[in-house]
Design an enzyme around this catalytic site. Sequence first.
Site, PDB file in Angstrom:
ATOM      1  N   PRO A  15      28.216  35.700  59.679  1.00 22.78           N
ATOM      2  CA  PRO A  15      27.482  35.555  60.930  1.00 22.78           C
ATOM      3  C   PRO A  15      27.056  34.118  61.229  1.00 22.78           C
ATOM      4  O   PRO A  15      26.616  33.393  60.333  1.00 22.78           O
ATOM      5  CB  PRO A  15      26.233  36.422  60.714  1.00 22.78           C
ATOM      6  N   ASN A  16      27.192  33.773  62.495  1.00 25.66           N
ATOM      7  CA  ASN A  16      26.734  32.503  63.067  1.00 25.66           C
ATOM      8  C   ASN A  16      27.592  31.297  62.703  1.00 25.66           C
ATOM      9  O   ASN A  16      27.364  30.206  63.223  1.00 25.66           O
ATOM     10  CB  ASN A  16      25.255  32.227  62.708  1.00 25.66           C
ATOM     11  N   ARG A  23      25.188  24.730  66.332  1.00 22.72           N
ATOM     12  CA  ARG A  23      24.055  25.273  65.583  1.00 22.72           C
ATOM     13  C   ARG A  23      23.467  24.220  64.630  1.00 22.72           C
ATOM     14  O   ARG A  23      24.174  23.709  63.760  1.00 22.72           O
ATOM     15  CB  ARG A  23      24.621  26.441  64.769  1.00 22.72           C
ATOM     16  N   TYR A  28      24.121  21.772  59.528  1.00 23.80           N
ATOM     17  CA  TYR A  28      25.480  22.307  59.357  1.00 23.80           C
ATOM     18  C   TYR A  28      26.583  21.355  59.831  1.00 23.80           C
ATOM     19  O   TYR A  28      27.764  21.672  59.686  1.00 23.80           O
ATOM     20  CB  TYR A  28      25.590  23.648  60.091  1.00 23.80           C
ATOM     21  N   ASN A  79      32.057  32.008  52.878  1.00 21.76           N
ATOM     22  CA  ASN A  79      30.720  31.600  53.305  1.00 21.76           C
ATOM     23  C   ASN A  79      30.192  32.779  54.102  1.00 21.76           C
ATOM     24  O   ASN A  79      30.545  32.955  55.271  1.00 21.76           O
ATOM     25  CB  ASN A  79      30.770  30.330  54.158  1.00 21.76           C
ATOM     26  N   ALA A  82      24.125  34.276  56.373  1.00 27.59           N
ATOM     27  CA  ALA A  82      22.888  34.947  55.949  1.00 27.59           C
ATOM     28  C   ALA A  82      23.152  36.212  55.133  1.00 27.59           C
ATOM     29  O   ALA A  82      22.294  36.631  54.344  1.00 27.59           O
ATOM     30  CB  ALA A  82      22.048  35.284  57.182  1.00 27.59           C
ATOM     31  N   ASP A  92      29.578  44.876  46.769  1.00 23.54           N
ATOM     32  CA  ASP A  92      30.333  46.052  46.319  1.00 23.54           C
ATOM     33  C   ASP A  92      31.801  45.979  46.752  1.00 23.54           C
ATOM     34  O   ASP A  92      32.689  46.437  46.017  1.00 23.54           O
ATOM     35  CB  ASP A  92      29.688  47.334  46.846  1.00 23.54           C
ATOM     36  N   GLU A 103      32.143  31.465  46.222  1.00 18.67           N
ATOM     37  CA  GLU A 103      31.102  31.453  47.264  1.00 18.67           C
ATOM     38  C   GLU A 103      30.854  30.013  47.696  1.00 18.67           C
ATOM     39  O   GLU A 103      30.695  29.138  46.836  1.00 18.67           O
ATOM     40  CB  GLU A 103      29.836  32.065  46.660  1.00 18.67           C
ATOM     41  N   HIS A 105      28.753  27.305  50.573  1.00 15.40           N
ATOM     42  CA  HIS A 105      27.769  27.047  51.628  1.00 15.40           C
ATOM     43  C   HIS A 105      27.896  25.596  52.042  1.00 15.40           C
ATOM     44  O   HIS A 105      28.128  24.723  51.190  1.00 15.40           O
ATOM     45  CB  HIS A 105      26.342  27.299  51.132  1.00 15.40           C
ATOM     46  N   LEU A 106      27.723  25.360  53.328  1.00 12.58           N
ATOM     47  CA  LEU A 106      27.733  23.988  53.827  1.00 12.58           C
ATOM     48  C   LEU A 106      26.511  23.228  53.324  1.00 12.58           C
ATOM     49  O   LEU A 106      26.599  22.096  52.850  1.00 12.58           O
ATOM     50  CB  LEU A 106      27.726  24.002  55.367  1.00 12.58           C
ATOM     51  N   SER A 107      25.352  23.876  53.447  1.00 10.92           N
ATOM     52  CA  SER A 107      24.088  23.230  53.073  1.00 10.92           C
ATOM     53  C   SER A 107      23.784  23.472  51.599  1.00 10.92           C
ATOM     54  O   SER A 107      24.345  24.394  50.977  1.00 10.92           O
ATOM     55  CB  SER A 107      22.952  23.787  53.937  1.00 10.92           C
ATOM     56  N   ARG A 112      16.354  24.522  50.464  1.00  7.57           N
ATOM     57  CA  ARG A 112      15.882  25.173  51.686  1.00  7.57           C
ATOM     58  C   ARG A 112      14.908  26.315  51.352  1.00  7.57           C
ATOM     59  O   ARG A 112      14.372  26.360  50.247  1.00  7.57           O
ATOM     60  CB  ARG A 112      17.102  25.640  52.502  1.00  7.57           C
ATOM     61  N   ARG A 116      16.775  31.760  50.753  1.00  3.14           N
ATOM     62  CA  ARG A 116      18.185  31.336  50.646  1.00  3.14           C
ATOM     63  C   ARG A 116      18.588  31.063  49.193  1.00  3.14           C
ATOM     64  O   ARG A 116      19.732  30.748  48.905  1.00  3.14           O
ATOM     65  CB  ARG A 116      18.435  30.092  51.500  1.00  3.14           C
TER      66      ARG A 116
HETATM   67  C1  DHK Z   1      25.088  29.376  56.213  1.00  2.00           C
HETATM   68  C2  DHK Z   1      24.207  30.227  56.794  1.00  2.00           C
HETATM   69  O1  DHK Z   1      24.492  30.802  57.954  1.00  2.00           O
HETATM   70  C3  DHK Z   1      22.904  30.508  56.194  1.00  2.00           C
HETATM   71  O2  DHK Z   1      22.413  31.797  56.534  1.00  2.00           O
HETATM   72  C4  DHK Z   1      22.904  30.315  54.700  1.00  2.00           C
HETATM   73  C5  DHK Z   1      24.895  28.850  54.846  1.00  2.00           C
HETATM   74  C6  DHK Z   1      23.477  28.965  54.345  1.00  2.00           C
HETATM   75  C7  DHK Z   1      25.517  27.482  54.678  1.00  2.00           C
HETATM   76  O3  DHK Z   1      24.861  26.551  54.246  1.00  2.00           O
HETATM   77  O4  DHK Z   1      26.716  27.349  54.974  1.00  2.00           O
HETATM   78  O5  DHK Z   1      21.605  30.461  54.187  1.00  2.00           O
END
Ligand code: DHK
Length: 152
Positions: A15-16, A23, A28, A79, A82, A92, A103, A105-107, A112, A116
């Site tokens: 998502p997102n 964003r 990000y 990635n 959330a 699962d 796994e 993550h960008l950040s 944070r 998270r």
């Molecule tokens: C991306 C998201 O959308 C957040 O919900 C995660 C992650 C971190 C990222 O850093 O790519 O907490």
Amino acid sequence: MSPTMTKTVMVLNGPNLNMLGIREPEIYGKQTLDDVGILVAARAKTHDLTADFRQSNHEGELVTWIQQGLGTVDGFVINAGALTHTSVALLDAFKSVNLPMIEVHLSNVYQREDFRHKSYLSLIANGVICGFGINSYLLAVDAMAKILSPEI
Ligand code: DHK
């Protein structure tokens, strides 16, 4: 496993992540998800891998894609956005297919909010890469190539 010699990595975005570039760019970055997909495809090609790059805002769709990976892909980079911090269903699904999974993550999620810091996926991930922006994905592709061809 893929039917041809070229192995396939499914690269999933939750998502997102379709909002990359718009964003919270201070967290990000300014590049879009399309930019990430192009760079991932190019990096995968250097390892003779094919990247199947996808994004969904829907947990169930991600679960379905993971399930469909059984017999069609060789590993996953994800990635989950959330959903990383909430989704037993994604955990699962990965347990069900039992394929390598990294796994990303960008950040740097550990710099944070506390919520998270918890990841359900980390319980079974081969590894976790975070904090390098778009390069987190590229490092994950490099790591997956090594997992899939450990002799190289
Ligand atoms: C991306 C998201 O959308 C957040 O919900 C995660 C992650 C971190 C990222 O850093 O790519 O907490």
